[in-house]
Design an enzyme around this catalytic site. Structure first.
Site, PDB file in Angstrom:
ATOM      1  N   CYS A 104       0.888  -1.155   0.000  1.00 53.19           N
ATOM      2  CA  CYS A 104       0.000   0.000   0.000  1.00 53.19           C
ATOM      3  C   CYS A 104       0.924   1.202   0.000  1.00 53.19           C
ATOM      4  O   CYS A 104       1.543   1.498   1.023  1.00 53.19           O
ATOM      5  CB  CYS A 104      -0.921   0.038   1.220  1.00 53.19           C
ATOM      6  SG  CYS A 104      -1.933   1.532   1.208  1.00 53.19           S
ATOM      7  N   CYS A 110      -0.493   4.178   2.492  1.00 54.33           N
ATOM      8  CA  CYS A 110      -0.503   4.015   3.949  1.00 54.33           C
ATOM      9  C   CYS A 110      -0.273   2.543   4.291  1.00 54.33           C
ATOM     10  O   CYS A 110       0.842   2.063   4.137  1.00 54.33           O
ATOM     11  CB  CYS A 110      -1.786   4.570   4.571  1.00 54.33           C
ATOM     12  SG  CYS A 110      -3.307   4.101   3.752  1.00 54.33           S
ATOM     13  N   SER A 111      -1.287   1.828   4.727  1.00 53.37           N
ATOM     14  CA  SER A 111      -1.028   0.460   5.172  1.00 53.37           C
ATOM     15  C   SER A 111      -2.239  -0.426   4.974  1.00 53.37           C
ATOM     16  O   SER A 111      -2.490  -1.316   5.777  1.00 53.37           O
ATOM     17  CB  SER A 111      -0.631   0.474   6.649  1.00 53.37           C
ATOM     18  OG  SER A 111      -1.652   1.107   7.392  1.00 53.37           O
ATOM     19  N   CYS A 112      -3.028  -0.198   3.929  1.00 55.34           N
ATOM     20  CA  CYS A 112      -4.214  -1.018   3.691  1.00 55.34           C
ATOM     21  C   CYS A 112      -3.814  -2.491   3.573  1.00 55.34           C
ATOM     22  O   CYS A 112      -2.846  -2.833   2.911  1.00 55.34           O
ATOM     23  CB  CYS A 112      -4.928  -0.563   2.424  1.00 55.34           C
ATOM     24  SG  CYS A 112      -5.583   1.102   2.604  1.00 55.34           S
TER      25      CYS A 112
HETATM   26 FE    FE Z   1      -3.527   2.178   2.656  1.00 49.03          FE
END
Ligand code: FE
Length: 201
Positions: free
Chosen positions: A104, A107-109
């Site tokens: 991602c 961000c951090s999906c």
């Molecule tokens: Fe994300």
């Protein structure tokens, strides 16, 4: 809402979580070891095990695999895994010709129902930037050498779509049960940063 962890400020939430944790510790309401245990459970035990069962089913049931690659969300929900951060799942298959890796970049999906919480490195800036620019280099750091003739595909997760890599079934596993196969499947192989080692004799 899945949008909460993508593209929107999450520092406020992180701060609130930290403040809450400190307060609970201070009041003696939680035991830090117990808290670590809970996090470990979601990060390493429950999460990736669900994904591993999906992979093992796909390896042993060609019809299921077809459904999984056509409509990931529905096929994963057949096994009972759905919900927040896993509403719209796309499953991509590793083959001798193609290797898939998930990132991602914003961000951090991450697909929580199948893989649990994202590992720290997945959320790190170096992984997020380099996986997209130099996936082969990143894979080498994870100990995986992708030959020149193999295509590397990078999948960028976002608020709408989460990806799960269907790793290649390792050789010499013909006689294994679905449960035994699931035990071979690692979280990192379903992010696409590692391959699955052949079963130990
Ligand atoms: Fe994300």
């Amino acid at each position: 809402m899945s949008t909460e962890t993508h593209g929107t400020p999450k520092s406020n939430t992180a701060l609130r979580v930290k403040a809450l944790e400190s307060l609970l510790l201070e009041k003696g309401l939680i035991d830090p070891a117990a808290l670590d245990e809970v996090i470990d459970t979601y990060e390493n035990k429950i999460g990736p095990k669900n994904g591993a069962k999906v992979v093992a089913r796909a390896w042993t049931d060609p019809e299921y695999k077809k459904r999984l690659l056509t409509d990931g969300s529905a096929a994963i929900a057949e096994l009972g895994y759905s919900g927040v951060q896993g509403e719209d799942m796309v499953v991509v298959e590793n083959t001798p010709e193609v290797h898939n890796i998930v990132v991602c970049t914003l961000c951090s999906c991450f697909p929580w129902p199948t893989l649990g919480l994202p590992p720290v490195w997945y959320k790190s800036a170096p992984y997020r930037s380099r996986a997209a620019i130099d996936p082969r280099g990143v894979l080498r750091e994870f100990g995986v050498n992708i030959p020149e003739g193999v295509e590397v595909r990078v999948w960028d997760s976002n608020a709408e779509l989460r990806y799960l890599v269907l790793p290649e079934r390792p050789p010499a596993t013909e006689g294994m049960s679905e449960a035994e196969l699931a035990a071979l499947v690692t979280r990192d192989s379903m992010i696409g940063v590692t391959k699955i080692e052949p079963a130990k004799k």
